[in-house]
Design a protein around this motif. Structure first.
Motif, short mmCIF file in Angstrom:
data_model
loop_
_atom_site.label_atom_id
_atom_site.label_comp_id
_atom_site.label_asym_id
_atom_site.label_seq_id
_atom_site.Cartn_x
_atom_site.Cartn_y
_atom_site.Cartn_z
N GLY A 288 9.15 -52.17 -20.45
CA GLY A 288 10.07 -51.04 -20.52
C GLY A 288 10.57 -50.51 -19.20
O GLY A 288 11.21 -49.46 -19.15
N LYS A 289 10.31 -51.21 -18.11
CA LYS A 289 10.76 -50.79 -16.78
C LYS A 289 11.53 -51.94 -16.12
O LYS A 289 11.24 -53.11 -16.36
CB LYS A 289 9.56 -50.43 -15.90
CG LYS A 289 8.66 -49.34 -16.47
CD LYS A 289 9.08 -47.97 -16.00
CE LYS A 289 8.06 -46.90 -16.39
NZ LYS A 289 8.35 -45.59 -15.80
N VAL A 290 12.48 -51.60 -15.27
CA VAL A 290 13.23 -52.60 -14.53
C VAL A 290 12.37 -53.10 -13.37
O VAL A 290 11.80 -52.30 -12.62
CB VAL A 290 14.56 -52.03 -14.01
CG1 VAL A 290 15.32 -53.08 -13.21
CG2 VAL A 290 15.41 -51.52 -15.16
N THR A 291 12.29 -54.41 -13.21
CA THR A 291 11.48 -55.01 -12.15
C THR A 291 12.24 -54.94 -10.83
O THR A 291 13.38 -55.40 -10.73
CB THR A 291 11.16 -56.48 -12.49
OG1 THR A 291 10.50 -56.53 -13.76
CG2 THR A 291 10.27 -57.10 -11.43
N VAL A 292 11.61 -54.34 -9.81
CA VAL A 292 12.25 -54.19 -8.49
C VAL A 292 11.26 -54.55 -7.38
O VAL A 292 10.04 -54.58 -7.59
CB VAL A 292 12.74 -52.74 -8.27
CG1 VAL A 292 13.89 -52.41 -9.20
CG2 VAL A 292 11.60 -51.73 -8.42
N ASP A 293 11.81 -54.81 -6.17
CA ASP A 293 10.95 -55.02 -5.01
C ASP A 293 10.74 -53.68 -4.29
O ASP A 293 11.13 -52.63 -4.81
CB ASP A 293 11.52 -56.10 -4.08
CG ASP A 293 12.80 -55.67 -3.37
OD1 ASP A 293 13.21 -54.48 -3.48
OD2 ASP A 293 13.41 -56.52 -2.68
N LYS A 294 10.14 -53.71 -3.11
CA LYS A 294 9.79 -52.46 -2.42
C LYS A 294 11.01 -51.68 -1.94
O LYS A 294 10.90 -50.52 -1.53
CB LYS A 294 8.84 -52.73 -1.27
CG LYS A 294 9.41 -53.63 -0.17
CD LYS A 294 8.36 -53.91 0.90
CE LYS A 294 8.90 -54.84 1.98
NZ LYS A 294 7.86 -55.12 3.00
N PHE A 295 12.20 -52.35 -1.96
CA PHE A 295 13.43 -51.65 -1.60
C PHE A 295 14.36 -51.51 -2.81
O PHE A 295 15.54 -51.28 -2.67
CB PHE A 295 14.14 -52.36 -0.45
CG PHE A 295 13.35 -52.33 0.84
CD1 PHE A 295 13.02 -51.13 1.45
CD2 PHE A 295 12.90 -53.51 1.42
CE1 PHE A 295 12.29 -51.09 2.62
CE2 PHE A 295 12.17 -53.48 2.58
CZ PHE A 295 11.85 -52.27 3.20
N TYR A 296 13.79 -51.68 -4.02
CA TYR A 296 14.44 -51.39 -5.30
C TYR A 296 15.55 -52.38 -5.67
O TYR A 296 16.41 -52.08 -6.47
CB TYR A 296 14.92 -49.92 -5.34
CG TYR A 296 13.78 -49.04 -4.92
CD1 TYR A 296 12.68 -48.87 -5.76
CD2 TYR A 296 13.74 -48.49 -3.65
CE1 TYR A 296 11.57 -48.14 -5.34
CE2 TYR A 296 12.63 -47.77 -3.23
CZ TYR A 296 11.54 -47.60 -4.08
OH TYR A 296 10.45 -46.90 -3.66
#
Length: 468
Positions: A288-296
């Motif tokens: 249920g969440k969008v997968t992002v890296d440390k800079f979104y």
């Protein structure tokens, strides 16, 4: 239209991202389907604080004799409180409109979503769609009330936080399901103005994310006020066929029936990731969440996600900081910003709950620190021993500090008391600077203040208590 940056969603994460992008020279647009400022400014953080302030003023007047002041009988004007809250929200939303104009950000009203080409389609209230392009697209669509299958919100007898802020008449009784920040804040407000309130919590203690000592203190204070609390309990079903509602509650001792005018569902939030084109654009999600890296950055080049729809805590101040980091990171690569932003430390995020007394915390709880293997020095200073708290008529609660005994690292602070949400920033800044207890004790705290209870708690942790 072609833009450099398009932000979908204008809550705290979205509008901050748009402003920072505009400041750095990007041609920016923001998409909003309802009201600028999102849930936080219109139906969450800000208007709830207005309601809570009304409740506090009513309590002050009701107990004026405790301060040597004689007044006539006070009455809570529920519709007027709601009206004031809506007025505060409207003012804040207009403030965001001003900021958009000031920063030359174009506002696109309508429902925004990505398409397969990573373009942003905006469908207005008239059903007409326009297509816009941008090098950078930031998703900041926020969240809504979570719905349980056995507790469906109908907006009248089973309500969410939005309806709780705009009821036309005050209910005589209310069942609050869930005792997180939303639950205990509304429980305080409605109880203060005369509604009979019962809190039903599935976990063994209320405000379950807080340190156990804080949970125990709030439960004790709430019960003393007259709020009924049922822990280790769950609402199995709600019968809304009659004049009010009848809730079937499963407890450790069997099922009980609770009657009330309304049920407030405060069991958390669900992210708004449906119908925003994630599948069409190929953006990955998880739980249920969008997968992002440390800079979104998402897995799709030029598409980013910030705020409640990402894995971090669903807090306005978190979304705001994520917004700045996200924009500055791609701006640095574009040559528009000359510093590498520092990734957010999610272990140093303050949490604030604005019930009365307030709750504020940051870092590890005592249980978490022990489980992490630290040898601890723990200090707890009650506000009953604080001169300022006594003078203010607010002796309830305490400050609890947790340090690593070996190196003096400040592992966490947990507070419950009047205005403690204004004090917690000191711990956040100190932990960021990696200060130790000795540096805190070498710091002059103003007297008399509520904030000096932090210094007193540190002295307790070291066995050097002076005021206790």
């Amino acid at each position: 239209m072609a833009y450099d940056v398009i932000v979908i969603g204008s809550g705290p994460a979205g509008y901050v991202a748009a402003i920072r992008a505009a400041q750095l020279g990007y041609k920016t647009a923001i998409v909003e389907r309802e009201s600028l400022g999102g849930i936080c400014l219109n139906w969450g953080c800000i208007p709830t604080k207005a309601l809570l302030k009304s409740a506090q003023v009513f309590e002050y007047i009701s107990h004026a004799q405790n301060y040597g002041v004689t007044v006539g009988e006070a009455k809570a004007d529920f519709p007027a409180m709601i009206k004031r809250s809506r007025g505060v929200a409207d003012k804040m939303s207009k403030g965001i409109q001003f900021l958009m104009k000031k920063n030359k950000i174009e506002v696109l009203m309508g429902m925004g979503k990505l398409n397969a080409k990573k373009e942003v389609e905006v469908t207005g209230a008239d059903g007409k769609a326009t297509v816009h392009t941008a090098k950078h697209v930031i998703l900041a669509t926020g969240a809504r009330s979570r719905q349980l299958p056995n507790l469906e919100i109908d907006g009248k007898k089973v309500i969410g936080y939005r309806e709780a802020m705009s009821l036309p008449t005050q209910p005589k009784s209310m069942i609050v399901v869930g005792s997180g920040a939303i639950g205990v804040e509304f429980a305080y407000f409605y109880h203060s103005v005369g509604t009979k309130v019962t809190i039903v919590e599935f976990m063994p203690r209320i405000v379950p994310v807080e340190d156990e000592d804080v949970s125990k203190e709030l439960e004790k204070i709430y019960k003393k006020k007259g709020i009924e609390i049922m822990t280790n309990s769950s609402v199995e079903k709600v019968d809304a066929s009659g004049k009010g509602v009848v809730a079937t509650v499963k407890t450790q001792n069997g099922e009980v029936k609770l009657e009330a005018d309304v049920v407030l569902s405060a069991v958390g939030i669900s992210t708004n990731i449906e119908n925003i084109g994630l599948e069409a654009a190929g953006v990955k999600t998880d739980k249920g969440k969008v997968t992002v890296d440390k800079f979104y950055k998402t897995n799709v080049e030029g598409v980013y996600a910030i705020g409640d729809i990402t894995p971090g805590p669903a807090l306005a101040h978190v979304g705001m900081k994520e917004a700045v980091i996200c924009v500055e990171a791609f701006a640095q690569k574009d040559g528009k910003y000359h510093h590498n932003p520092e990734p957010l430390d999610y272990g140093n995020i303050p949490g604030c709950t604005y019930c009365s007394p307030e709750i504020a915390s940051v870092g590890m709880t005592e249980k978490q620190a022990k489980e992490a293997g630290y040898e601890l020095k723990v200090g707890k200073f009650p506000f009953s021993a604080s001169g300022k708290a006594s003078a203010a008529g607010a002796p309830e609660g305490f400050v609890k500090v947790i340090f690593d005994a070996k190196y003096g690292e400040w592992l966490g602070t947990h507070m419950i008391g009047a205005n403690v949400t204004e004090i917690i920033a000191q711990t956040v800044a100190s932990r960021k600077l990696e200060t130790t207890w000795q540096e805190q004790l070498d710091t002059i705290f103003p007297h008399p203040t509520m904030s000096e209870a932090v210094k007193d708690a540190i002295e307790v942790a070291l066995g050097e208590a002076i005021h206790l």
